[in-house]
Design a protein around this motif. Structure first.
Motif, PDB file in Angstrom:
ATOM      1  N   UNK A 286       5.343  10.193  -6.770  1.00  0.00           N
ATOM      2  CA  UNK A 286       6.391  10.498  -7.747  1.00  0.00           C
ATOM      3  C   UNK A 286       5.781  10.927  -9.075  1.00  0.00           C
ATOM      4  N   UNK A 287       4.728  10.241  -9.466  1.00  0.00           N
ATOM      5  CA  UNK A 287       4.055  10.587 -10.727  1.00  0.00           C
ATOM      6  C   UNK A 287       3.420  11.973 -10.629  1.00  0.00           C
ATOM      7  N   UNK A 288       2.804  12.268  -9.492  1.00  0.00           N
ATOM      8  CA  UNK A 288       2.188  13.581  -9.293  1.00  0.00           C
ATOM      9  C   UNK A 288       3.236  14.682  -9.352  1.00  0.00           C
ATOM     10  N   UNK A 289       4.374  14.464  -8.700  1.00  0.00           N
ATOM     11  CA  UNK A 289       5.441  15.474  -8.696  1.00  0.00           C
ATOM     12  C   UNK A 289       5.959  15.738 -10.100  1.00  0.00           C
ATOM     13  N   UNK A 290       6.130  14.679 -10.883  1.00  0.00           N
ATOM     14  CA  UNK A 290       6.616  14.841 -12.260  1.00  0.00           C
ATOM     15  C   UNK A 290       5.631  15.635 -13.102  1.00  0.00           C
ATOM     16  N   UNK A 291       4.350  15.284 -13.019  1.00  0.00           N
ATOM     17  CA  UNK A 291       3.328  16.013 -13.783  1.00  0.00           C
ATOM     18  C   UNK A 291       3.192  17.451 -13.299  1.00  0.00           C
ATOM     19  N   UNK A 292       3.303  17.646 -11.991  1.00  0.00           N
ATOM     20  CA  UNK A 292       3.176  18.998 -11.430  1.00  0.00           C
ATOM     21  C   UNK A 292       4.310  19.902 -11.911  1.00  0.00           C
ATOM     22  N   UNK A 293       5.515  19.390 -11.999  1.00  0.00           N
ATOM     23  CA  UNK A 293       6.644  20.198 -12.472  1.00  0.00           C
ATOM     24  C   UNK A 293       6.448  20.614 -13.930  1.00  0.00           C
ATOM     25  N   UNK A 294       5.927  19.706 -14.745  1.00  0.00           N
ATOM     26  CA  UNK A 294       5.671  20.055 -16.144  1.00  0.00           C
ATOM     27  C   UNK A 294       4.555  21.107 -16.234  1.00  0.00           C
ATOM     28  N   UNK A 295       3.549  20.970 -15.388  1.00  0.00           N
ATOM     29  CA  UNK A 295       2.439  21.926 -15.376  1.00  0.00           C
ATOM     30  C   UNK A 295       2.922  23.310 -14.944  1.00  0.00           C
ATOM     31  N   UNK A 296       3.734  23.369 -13.909  1.00  0.00           N
ATOM     32  CA  UNK A 296       4.232  24.649 -13.393  1.00  0.00           C
ATOM     33  C   UNK A 296       5.072  25.360 -14.454  1.00  0.00           C
ATOM     34  N   UNK A 297       5.889  24.600 -15.184  1.00  0.00           N
ATOM     35  CA  UNK A 297       6.696  25.214 -16.254  1.00  0.00           C
ATOM     36  C   UNK A 297       5.810  25.808 -17.332  1.00  0.00           C
ATOM     37  N   UNK A 298       4.651  25.197 -17.550  1.00  0.00           N
ATOM     38  CA  UNK A 298       3.745  25.667 -18.604  1.00  0.00           C
ATOM     39  C   UNK A 298       3.002  26.936 -18.220  1.00  0.00           C
ATOM     40  N   UNK A 299       2.759  27.152 -16.929  1.00  0.00           N
ATOM     41  CA  UNK A 299       1.966  28.315 -16.490  1.00  0.00           C
ATOM     42  C   UNK A 299       2.835  29.350 -15.770  1.00  0.00           C
ATOM     43  N   UNK A 300       4.121  29.387 -16.087  1.00  0.00           N
ATOM     44  CA  UNK A 300       5.017  30.315 -15.385  1.00  0.00           C
ATOM     45  C   UNK A 300       4.797  31.768 -15.787  1.00  0.00           C
TER      46      UNK A 300
ATOM     47  N   UNK B 271      -4.443  22.259 -15.792  1.00  0.00           N
ATOM     48  CA  UNK B 271      -3.979  21.109 -15.006  1.00  0.00           C
ATOM     49  C   UNK B 271      -4.491  19.797 -15.588  1.00  0.00           C
ATOM     50  N   UNK B 272      -5.678  19.830 -16.202  1.00  0.00           N
ATOM     51  CA  UNK B 272      -6.250  18.610 -16.790  1.00  0.00           C
ATOM     52  C   UNK B 272      -5.366  18.059 -17.906  1.00  0.00           C
ATOM     53  N   UNK B 273      -4.647  18.936 -18.603  1.00  0.00           N
ATOM     54  CA  UNK B 273      -3.773  18.493 -19.694  1.00  0.00           C
ATOM     55  C   UNK B 273      -2.556  17.733 -19.196  1.00  0.00           C
ATOM     56  N   UNK B 274      -2.275  17.817 -17.922  1.00  0.00           N
ATOM     57  CA  UNK B 274      -1.099  17.155 -17.345  1.00  0.00           C
ATOM     58  C   UNK B 274      -1.484  16.047 -16.363  1.00  0.00           C
ATOM     59  N   UNK B 275      -2.709  15.590 -16.456  1.00  0.00           N
ATOM     60  CA  UNK B 275      -3.154  14.496 -15.605  1.00  0.00           C
ATOM     61  C   UNK B 275      -3.306  14.874 -14.144  1.00  0.00           C
ATOM     62  N   UNK B 276      -3.588  16.151 -13.889  1.00  0.00           N
ATOM     63  CA  UNK B 276      -3.725  16.624 -12.511  1.00  0.00           C
ATOM     64  C   UNK B 276      -5.173  16.979 -12.219  1.00  0.00           C
ATOM     65  N   UNK B 277      -5.547  16.839 -10.964  1.00  0.00           N
ATOM     66  CA  UNK B 277      -6.890  17.221 -10.530  1.00  0.00           C
ATOM     67  C   UNK B 277      -6.934  18.738 -10.333  1.00  0.00           C
ATOM     68  N   UNK B 278      -7.815  19.398 -11.073  1.00  0.00           N
ATOM     69  CA  UNK B 278      -7.863  20.869 -11.021  1.00  0.00           C
ATOM     70  C   UNK B 278      -8.212  21.389  -9.631  1.00  0.00           C
TER      71      UNK B 278
ATOM     72  N   UNK C  32       0.837  -1.210   0.000  1.00  0.00           N
ATOM     73  CA  UNK C  32       0.000   0.000   0.000  1.00  0.00           C
ATOM     74  C   UNK C  32       0.871   1.259   0.000  1.00  0.00           C
ATOM     75  N   UNK C  33       1.884   1.291   0.866  1.00  0.00           N
ATOM     76  CA  UNK C  33       2.767   2.456   0.938  1.00  0.00           C
ATOM     77  C   UNK C  33       3.591   2.598  -0.345  1.00  0.00           C
ATOM     78  N   UNK C  34       3.981   1.458  -0.933  1.00  0.00           N
ATOM     79  CA  UNK C  34       4.731   1.508  -2.190  1.00  0.00           C
ATOM     80  C   UNK C  34       3.901   2.095  -3.313  1.00  0.00           C
ATOM     81  N   UNK C  35       2.626   1.717  -3.358  1.00  0.00           N
ATOM     82  CA  UNK C  35       1.722   2.289  -4.362  1.00  0.00           C
ATOM     83  C   UNK C  35       1.580   3.796  -4.159  1.00  0.00           C
ATOM     84  N   UNK C  36       1.464   4.199  -2.894  1.00  0.00           N
ATOM     85  CA  UNK C  36       1.374   5.630  -2.598  1.00  0.00           C
ATOM     86  C   UNK C  36       2.619   6.382  -3.027  1.00  0.00           C
ATOM     87  N   UNK C  37       3.786   5.769  -2.835  1.00  0.00           N
ATOM     88  CA  UNK C  37       5.047   6.414  -3.247  1.00  0.00           C
ATOM     89  C   UNK C  37       5.095   6.607  -4.757  1.00  0.00           C
TER      90      UNK C  37
END
Length: 440
Positions: A254-268, A308-315, A245-250
């Motif tokens: 990691x996936x959220x952080x990667x998508x979030x960094x790409x999203x932040x670069x797009x809306x800078x 955020x939807x374009x990067x697989x993130x919950x708005x 369970x904890x491994x799945x959460x990790x």
């Protein structure tokens, strides 16, 4: 036949029995390492202090040293070996010594951290509070390497490496830190990691002991064997399931952080607003953005959130804040007005620089256009290179920029009159009499 021969050779390379030590010597070695008194007890005390200081000072080298000198592997291997050989007397002795070592380690580390003036939780401490399925794999395969080394005549330097990889001592000391500072999540996370290491190192000992057919010294009936195997299965399930369970959460974090960094670069940059600060909370799946510039309208904020939807993130996880607001005009708030003008200038300069980069990238493809046009009249021309460069002359104070075209021809090539006509055509085509045309 050939495939069978290759298979037998492969099996021979992986065969452990050829280098297996005498069963009596293996038994004596495991029993001796399972006992905590005299030398082993003092070494344990020293290792506890060293590991606690290393964690307190956030020193990786010191922590590695504590793992190397720690004798905790002994009773764990003893428990695994005794289960595999159904030697319950040895299991009780190993378990008693192991329990004593754990209690002593917790008392020593708790005392140290209670007295230490430094109470900050550094990265080395935090790393021992969030175990996952990956720690299970480390403990299992590290334990396999350890028991194989103990069973072999060629001991090598495997045991110290296993001690470092499985890291038994640091989680115990981290649990002591949690007790000393009354932080229950530190204690529970560290104890769980220590339990994972203990159970799966012991499980590795059970597996290898049974594979190598270590002799059973007592008479055991089938029902008793089933009961032991049932208990092993229950303990494995209890320890393994939370780690999955904890491994799945990790992985999700990691996936959220990667998508979030790409999203932040797009809306800078958003219509005169610049991203001043951003933060990502992977555990809560949340992103916080702070902008500076003109006031963001509700529509602009909505557009930023929708991206955020374009990067697989919950708005719904996006929070937008307005930081520095530059709305000064007519001399009022002169400092803010100056900053705003500076931002506009910077934006204009960036836009011009981007246009220059785009124009430079297009220049390189002009040679392709020239080749297509000239090849229809001169099929022997198979290549064209185009570039723009500076021409320096002694009589001129500054260099002039000229285009250079290089044609490649095959076969007999081109006659001098043809070369002259092509050169005139290029200069007219580029509207530049200074163009240099070369042939090869």
């Amino acid at each position: 036949m050939k495939a069978a021969l290759i298979f037998r050779k492969v099996v021979h390379y992986f065969n452990l029995e050829a280098e297996l030590d005498d069963y009596e010597r293996i038994h004596e070695s495991i029993v001796k390492d399972s006992i905590f008194k005299g030398t082993n007890l003092w070494i344990l005390v020293f290792a506890i202090v060293v590991a606690s200081v290393g964690l307190n000072m956030n020193s990786t080298a010191v922590i590695i040293g504590a793992m190397l000198i720690s004798p905790l592997m002994g009773p764990i291997n003893g428990m695994g070996y005794s289960i595999a050989t159904y030697n319950f007397a040895l299991f009780q002795k190993a378990f008693k010594n192991f329990s004593f070592a754990v209690v002593a380690s917790l008392l020593a580390s708790t005392t140290y951290f209670a007295l230490s003036p430094v109470s900050t939780a550094h990265s080395e401490l935090l790393a021992r509070t969030s175990p996952t399925i990956y720690d299970v794999l480390i403990a299992l395969f590290g334990g396999l390497a350890g028991i194989v080394a103990i069973s072999s005549r060629q001991k090598g330097n495997v045991i110290p490496g296993v001690a470092i990889a499985t890291a038994l001592m640091p989680p115990l000391c981290t649990a002591g830190y949690g007790l000393a500072t009354a932080q229950l999540h530190f204690f529970l996370g560290a104890i769980y990691l220590f339990t994972i290491n203990t159970v799966f190192i012991a499980l590795a000992s059970v597996a290898i002991s049974q594979i190598l057919k270590f002799p059973i010294s007592t008479i055991v009936d089938t029902a008793q064997k089933r009961r032991v195997n049932r208990w092993i299965s229950v303990v494995i399930a209890i320890v393994l399931l939370p780690s999955i369970y904890f491994g799945y959460g990790l992985v999700q974090q990691e996936r959220f952080t990667e998508n979030a960094n790409r999203y932040i670069a797009n809306v800078s940059m958003v219509e005169g607003n610049y991203l001043l600060r951003s933060s990502i909370d992977a555990s809560q799946q949340a992103i916080r953005l702070v902008y500076g510039g003109v006031n963001l309208t509700d529509k602009q904020k909505e557009q930023i959130i929708q991206k955020a939807d374009n990067f697989g993130l919950n708005s719904s996880s996006i929070t937008i804040k307005q930081g520095l607001v530059l709305n000064g005009n007519n001399g009022n708030n002169a400092e803010a007005y100056a900053l705003r003008q500076e931002l506009v200038t910077l934006s204009t300069a960036l836009k011009k620089k981007q246009e220059q980069i785009d124009s430079l990238s297009k220049v390189g493809y002009l040679g392709k256009t020239l080749l297509r046009e000239v090849a229809s009249l001169y099929p022997q021309i198979t290549g064209c290179a185009y570039a723009e460069t500076f021409q320096f002359q002694k009589s001129a104070a500054s260099p002039g920029k000229i285009p250079v075209v290089i044609f490649t021809a095959i076969g007999k090539g081109l006659s001098n009159p043809d070369k002259g006509r092509i050169e005139s055509w290029v200069k007219a085509r580029l509207n530049n009499d200074s163009a240099k045309v070369l042939f090869e």
